[in-house]
Design a protein around this motif. Structure first.
Motif, PDB file in Angstrom:
ATOM      1  N   GLU A   5       0.828  -1.204   0.000  1.00  0.00           N
ATOM      2  CA  GLU A   5       0.000   0.000   0.000  1.00  0.00           C
ATOM      3  C   GLU A   5       0.866   1.259   0.000  1.00  0.00           C
ATOM      4  N   ARG A   6       1.937   1.239   0.776  1.00  0.00           N
ATOM      5  CA  ARG A   6       2.834   2.399   0.847  1.00  0.00           C
ATOM      6  C   ARG A   6       3.513   2.648  -0.495  1.00  0.00           C
ATOM      7  N   GLU A   7       3.939   1.584  -1.167  1.00  0.00           N
ATOM      8  CA  GLU A   7       4.596   1.737  -2.470  1.00  0.00           C
ATOM      9  C   GLU A   7       3.632   2.294  -3.512  1.00  0.00           C
ATOM     10  N   ASP A 102      10.324   3.428   2.415  1.00  0.00           N
ATOM     11  CA  ASP A 102      10.373   4.456   3.463  1.00  0.00           C
ATOM     12  C   ASP A 102      11.771   4.570   4.063  1.00  0.00           C
ATOM     13  N   GLU A 103      12.449   3.448   4.219  1.00  0.00           N
ATOM     14  CA  GLU A 103      13.816   3.479   4.754  1.00  0.00           C
ATOM     15  C   GLU A 103      14.761   4.180   3.767  1.00  0.00           C
ATOM     16  N   ARG A 268      13.486   6.719  -7.136  1.00  0.00           N
ATOM     17  CA  ARG A 268      12.518   5.892  -6.403  1.00  0.00           C
ATOM     18  C   ARG A 268      11.492   5.293  -7.355  1.00  0.00           C
ATOM     19  N   PHE A 269      11.173   5.989  -8.452  1.00  0.00           N
ATOM     20  CA  PHE A 269      10.297   5.401  -9.473  1.00  0.00           C
ATOM     21  C   PHE A 269      10.979   4.172 -10.086  1.00  0.00           C
ATOM     22  N   LEU A 272      11.037   1.177  -7.736  1.00  0.00           N
ATOM     23  CA  LEU A 272       9.748   0.492  -7.631  1.00  0.00           C
ATOM     24  C   LEU A 272       9.402  -0.285  -8.907  1.00  0.00           C
ATOM     25  N   LYS A 273       9.737   0.266 -10.072  1.00  0.00           N
ATOM     26  CA  LYS A 273       9.441  -0.434 -11.324  1.00  0.00           C
ATOM     27  C   LYS A 273      10.277  -1.712 -11.437  1.00  0.00           C
ATOM     28  N   GLU A 274      11.519  -1.656 -10.983  1.00  0.00           N
ATOM     29  CA  GLU A 274      12.360  -2.851 -11.028  1.00  0.00           C
ATOM     30  C   GLU A 274      11.896  -3.893 -10.017  1.00  0.00           C
ATOM     31  N   LYS A 275      11.401  -3.406  -8.886  1.00  0.00           N
ATOM     32  CA  LYS A 275      10.863  -4.321  -7.874  1.00  0.00           C
ATOM     33  C   LYS A 275       9.625  -5.035  -8.411  1.00  0.00           C
ATOM     34  N   GLU A 276       8.841  -4.316  -9.184  1.00  0.00           N
ATOM     35  CA  GLU A 276       7.622  -4.885  -9.771  1.00  0.00           C
ATOM     36  C   GLU A 276       7.971  -5.988 -10.764  1.00  0.00           C
ATOM     37  N   SER A 277       9.051  -5.760 -11.545  1.00  0.00           N
ATOM     38  CA  SER A 277       9.404  -6.733 -12.579  1.00  0.00           C
ATOM     39  C   SER A 277      10.212  -7.915 -12.022  1.00  0.00           C
TER      40      SER A 277
END
Length: 277
Positions: A5-7, A102-103, A268-269, A272-277
């Motif tokens: 939710e935070r992401e 957040d960290e 940070r974008f 998050l995009k790399e984390k998604e993939s």
């Protein structure tokens, strides 16, 4: 991988921020662009090409010098030690990707706050009108803003000493320093690359050209700032040139704020995009 939710909230924040870069040109800006275009057209094309090529080379070398400096090596070690507050298993920059958004934001904002203060202080000193400080203002503010882009990239787990990450960080710096009316185009180009499968690339395969006529407004602004400081430095308030110091501090702080916000949102974008993939 699904976002927390935070992401998802962070992605919405980035989308809102990027939406604010949409800018409709005013009549004054169109007139200024036309004047600048006409002025630069008076310079032979081969001279313009050589000038921007040398400027690109200067930025490449400056980036490499900064990245290899002891100052940056120490900052890298401090970053890793700070990250161990959240995760004891962090041994390298790439391990920072194991932290939460957040960290990472907390660590990044600490870096940004310090560099904005450095920028403000240097601008205030250059505002005293000293020849040495004024003469080194553009190189100093370039170094400071390149450094904060590098530190933000490292905080999100990207080693900027590889060809791909070096070129990406330079393009982030370039896009962040474009005039407001052109900044969104720079953002879209970076986001397009971030959406691709480039996270494991070592070599950079795109265009290595950075500066052109569109970037010329930044040095022009700082030249105008230097002229204003030179004119106003003799206007003392209780023996201190407060007006010229305020101009120097304000413009330098605003530029670092602009660059750090842009770089932070980009990295940070991308994280998050790399984390998604």
């Amino acid at each position: 991988m699904d976002f927390t939710e935070r992401e998802r909230q962070v992605l919405i924040e980035i989308e809102k921020w990027s939406g604010q870069m949409h800018h409709e040109q005013t009549d004054f800006e169109m007139t200024y662009d036309k004047w600048l275009e006409n002025s630069l057209s008076l310079i032979p094309e081969n001279i313009r090409t050589e000038f921007f090529s040398k400027l690109d080379n200067w930025l490449f070398h400056l980036h490499a010098i900064l990245q290899g400096s002891q100052f940056q090596v120490d900052a890298r070690e401090r970053l890793i030690h700070s990250a161990r507050i959240f995760n004891q298993d962090i041994d390298d920059i790439s391990d920072l990707k194991n932290l939460t958004i957040d960290e990472l934001t907390y660590l990044t904002e600490n870096q940004i706050a310090k560099h904005r203060l450095y920028s403000f202080a240097h601008g205030g000193l250059s505002g005293t009108g000293g020849l040495l400080l004024l003469g080194t203002d553009i190189p100093a503010i370039t170094i400071l803003n390149l450094r904060i882009v590098q530190l933000i990239a490292m905080t999100y787990g990207y080693e900027v000493n590889t060809p791909y990450e070096m070129m990406t960080s330079l393009k982030v710096f370039h896009a962040a320093t474009l005039p407001k009316r052109m900044r969104y185009q720079g953002w879209e180009a970076l986001i397009h690359d971030a959406d691709g499968n480039n996270q494991n690339q070592y070599f950079y395969n795109g265009s290595e050209e950075l500066t052109d006529e569109t970037w010329f407004e930044l040095p022009l602004k700082h030249i105008v700032k230097a002229i204003a400081i030179s004119v106003l430095r003799k206007r003392m308030i209780q023996g201190i040139p407060l007006i010229s110091m305020a101009i120097g501090a304000g413009m330098n702080y605003q530029l670092t704020r602009q660059v750090s916000d842009f770089a932070h949102n980009y990295y940070r974008f991308r994280f998050l995009k790399e984390k998604e993939s």
